[in-house]
Design a protein around this motif. Structure first.
Motif: not given
Length: 334
Positions: A23-35
């Motif tokens: 439902i969104t492309d936004r995230c409040n973490l920055r896990c290095f394997y994800c982005m």
């Protein structure tokens, strides 16, 4: 109540009755394997599906035999009025199971309402039980909020699964400590092979494979045995006399579970992905916003699912106009 027909069937005889909705492309973490650390270029809100569009599509999918829905992101609880959407989905005839995947940072305050609504289960992303390592992996200091969410989910009796991505040189030393959560808690702890969806050109390092993860677990739980689970589930489940819960291993990179796939993915921008590893096969947002009727959308979905590849290896090889995987998991919903 009219019994649903399984209309979404691919050419391999697999029936698609499970829809994952980002439902969104936004995230409040920055896990290095994800982005990347700086995040990704978030799309304008007008490019995302509205809740009304999501509900319309869920109704269409339900009429085609989908009975299980999972809400993902990005981080779904970032989007405002999420509970309004969840209530709308629960009200759709034919939807028997509604589940959520979350990182847990913003989730705790919603748990009583989730319990009352009847959310079937929650997948909680948790890659480390060491606050310092959690920060190194996620690049955010939110460990305590996630653990509070875990406690609240369990105290409210919501079936909970822990998802840990096993990363070489990052957290493989925590496999046993993470598995120990299932010793005294009735939860499933799932270990996932790292995938290449990190939002940049990927140079694959040594992947911790499913057999390696299993070998590590068996060094501590010698009586670990496979159990019969959902034949469509990506995780191979294990139990041991020492455990109150269970352990699962997901071969997400080696893709050894594709034969039982029963899922379709809808991205936050309205793109259908027959497979996590393809780069999108149908733009439903464009169809809806151009005035396409529900019946026309149904026929298009039926023909689109027929083209689903046999497995993720073939889907990745057949990606159109794409030299490699560079998207972030946050944009496709996992």
């Amino acid at each position: 109540m009219q019994k649903q027909q399984h209309i979404l069937t691919d050419n391999w005889g697999r029936q698609m009755d499970y829809l994952r909705i980002a439902i969104t492309d936004r995230c409040n973490l920055r896990c290095f394997y994800c982005m990347p650390e700086e995040g990704i270029h978030y799309l304008p809100k007008k490019e995302l599906l509205t809740y009304e569009e999501i509900l319309r599509l869920t109704q269409i999918f339900s009429s085609l035999g989908v009975k299980k829905v999972r809400i993902t992101g990005g981080e779904p609880f970032i989007r405002k009025d999420l509970m309004h959407l969840l209530k709308g989905i629960k009200a759709i005839e034919g939807i028997e199971s509604l589940n959520i995947t979350t990182n847990g940072v913003l989730t705790e305050s919603f748990i009583p309402e989730m319990k009352e609504l009847g959310i079937n289960h929650v997948n909680l992303s948790l890659d480390s039980l060491d606050p310092e390592n959690f920060f190194r992996i996620t690049r955010r200091n939110e460990y305590q909020k996630v653990m509070s969410t875990l406690d609240a989910l369990l105290s409210h009796g919501i079936h909970t699964k822990i998802n840990m991505v096993v990363m070489n040189g990052k957290n493989e030393g925590e496999i046993i400590s993470m598995a120990e959560l299932a010793r005294h808690k009735n939860i499933e702890v799932r270990f996932i092979e790292e995938m290449p969806f990190n939002g940049s050109e990927t140079q694959q390092s040594k992947i911790w494979s499913a057999p390696q993860i299993l070998e590590t677990l068996r060094s501590h739980y010698p009586n670990l045995t496979a159990i019969q689970g959902d034949p469509h589930a990506p995780a191979t489940q294990y139990t041991s006399p020492e455990l109150n819960g269970s352990i699962g291993i997901i071969a997400a990179y080696s893709r050894s579970f594709c034969h039982g796939c029963n899922r379709i993915r809808l991205t936050a921008t309205g793109t259908i992905k027959n497979c996590l590893y393809d780069n999108g096969v149908l733009d439903l947002k464009e169809l809806m916003r151009s005035g396409t009727s529900d019946d026309q959308i149904k026929e298009t979905l039926i023909s689109t699912v027929k083209k689903k590849e046999k497995d993720g290896i073939i889907a990745e090889a057949n990606r159109q106009n794409d030299a490699g995987i560079t998207e972030s998991m946050s944009t496709i919903g996992g």
